[in-house]
Design a protein around this motif. Sequence first.
Motif, PDB file in Angstrom:
ATOM      1  N   CYS A  67       0.835  -1.212   0.000  1.00 27.23           N
ATOM      2  CA  CYS A  67       0.000   0.000   0.000  1.00 27.23           C
ATOM      3  C   CYS A  67       0.864   1.253   0.000  1.00 27.23           C
ATOM      4  O   CYS A  67       0.660   2.167  -0.810  1.00 27.23           O
ATOM      5  N   TYR A 204      -5.051   4.001   4.374  1.00 27.08           N
ATOM      6  CA  TYR A 204      -5.514   2.620   4.240  1.00 27.08           C
ATOM      7  C   TYR A 204      -5.958   2.070   5.577  1.00 27.08           C
ATOM      8  O   TYR A 204      -5.445   2.449   6.634  1.00 27.08           O
ATOM      9  N   GLU A 216      -5.552  -5.151   2.970  1.00 29.47           N
ATOM     10  CA  GLU A 216      -5.699  -3.762   3.421  1.00 29.47           C
ATOM     11  C   GLU A 216      -6.644  -3.070   2.430  1.00 29.47           C
ATOM     12  O   GLU A 216      -6.684  -3.440   1.254  1.00 29.47           O
ATOM     13  N   VAL A 218      -7.299   0.420   0.690  1.00 31.37           N
ATOM     14  CA  VAL A 218      -6.832   1.776   0.381  1.00 31.37           C
ATOM     15  C   VAL A 218      -8.036   2.650   0.060  1.00 31.37           C
ATOM     16  O   VAL A 218      -8.892   2.278  -0.750  1.00 31.37           O
TER      17      VAL A 218
END
Length: 344
Positions: A67, A204, A216, A218
């Motif tokens: 990320c 995130y 995760e 975002v």
Amino acid sequence: MSEKLYFASDYMQGAHPAVLQRLMENNLVPSAGYGTDAFSEAAREKIRRACSTPEADVFFLTGGTQCNALVLTALLKPWQGVIAADSGHISVHEAGAVECGGHKVITLPQQGGKLRPADVEGCILTWQKDQNRDHLVMPGAVYLSHPTEFGTLYTLSELEELSRLCRVNGLTLYLDGARLAYALACPENELSLGDLGRLCDAFYIGGTKCGCLFGEAVVFPRHDTVPHFFSIIKQRGALLAKGFAAAHQFDALFTDGLYGRIGEPAIRAAARIREALTEKGYPLAFDSPTNQVFPILDEAQYTRLTASVKMGFWENLPDGRRVMRIATGWATADAEVDALIALL
């Protein structure tokens, strides 16, 4: 199996039962790939509502370093760098992932793991006033994490001031939420998901450390902050063919407010451990209110405790003592905490 107690990190177990249940319920449902399926859109919509960002673009990735590298590469121009605390994850624990993308990490001294708005402003003004600035890396973004690497928390006023500085000076504000669930569950926390949606340009929502098997989310609060981010993800080999596997997990976490509660056992466990360490005379390196505890151990304490407890190493001190990290998680059991305290 080892009989050691495991407190080295908060991603040492699999997934929350609600997440596993959601995966099982939909295991054999055929779905389109790459996050274009109905399950992914439903999970995105739940996240938009939770963050009060109805127009947000939401993407599911697999891990925090991924990320950070992808988002910052997308947000920054080729001649820009990102301001971060010298203790920040992108500064010390990601093997130069951001630099590998061609962007310098501009480090500033941390204060309790946090960036101070005055220091950020000073960094920006120093570049603006330098007559040789065309030869220098231009600050283009600010990186924060909440909680920080030291388990500390930004206040609402601090985030508002950092957001203001970024917007006045044309920088983007990005927040790493790898452990965000533990911030939301902490009584001392002042920031809501809605505050992040209002004040950040990107952030995130951590899943890997917060109840997911992986993943995760975002969030770009404003639509098209990064046009064609989907293509950037694909270019970097980070696009999940089975995107629905991540979506099922976040859909479960954002059903009935689970994400806001999932960190509560970790916060209670860490508070008990912190109190026991203090009562038994162990000094603490940092005043952290969340799920990370940093005891300072002499050689005898280190040898005795690590024979039975798996902890994370943090740093060696000049006097020979070690700073270790004890991390609790959503699955930490009372019996494990009792056993650790007994060993102390």
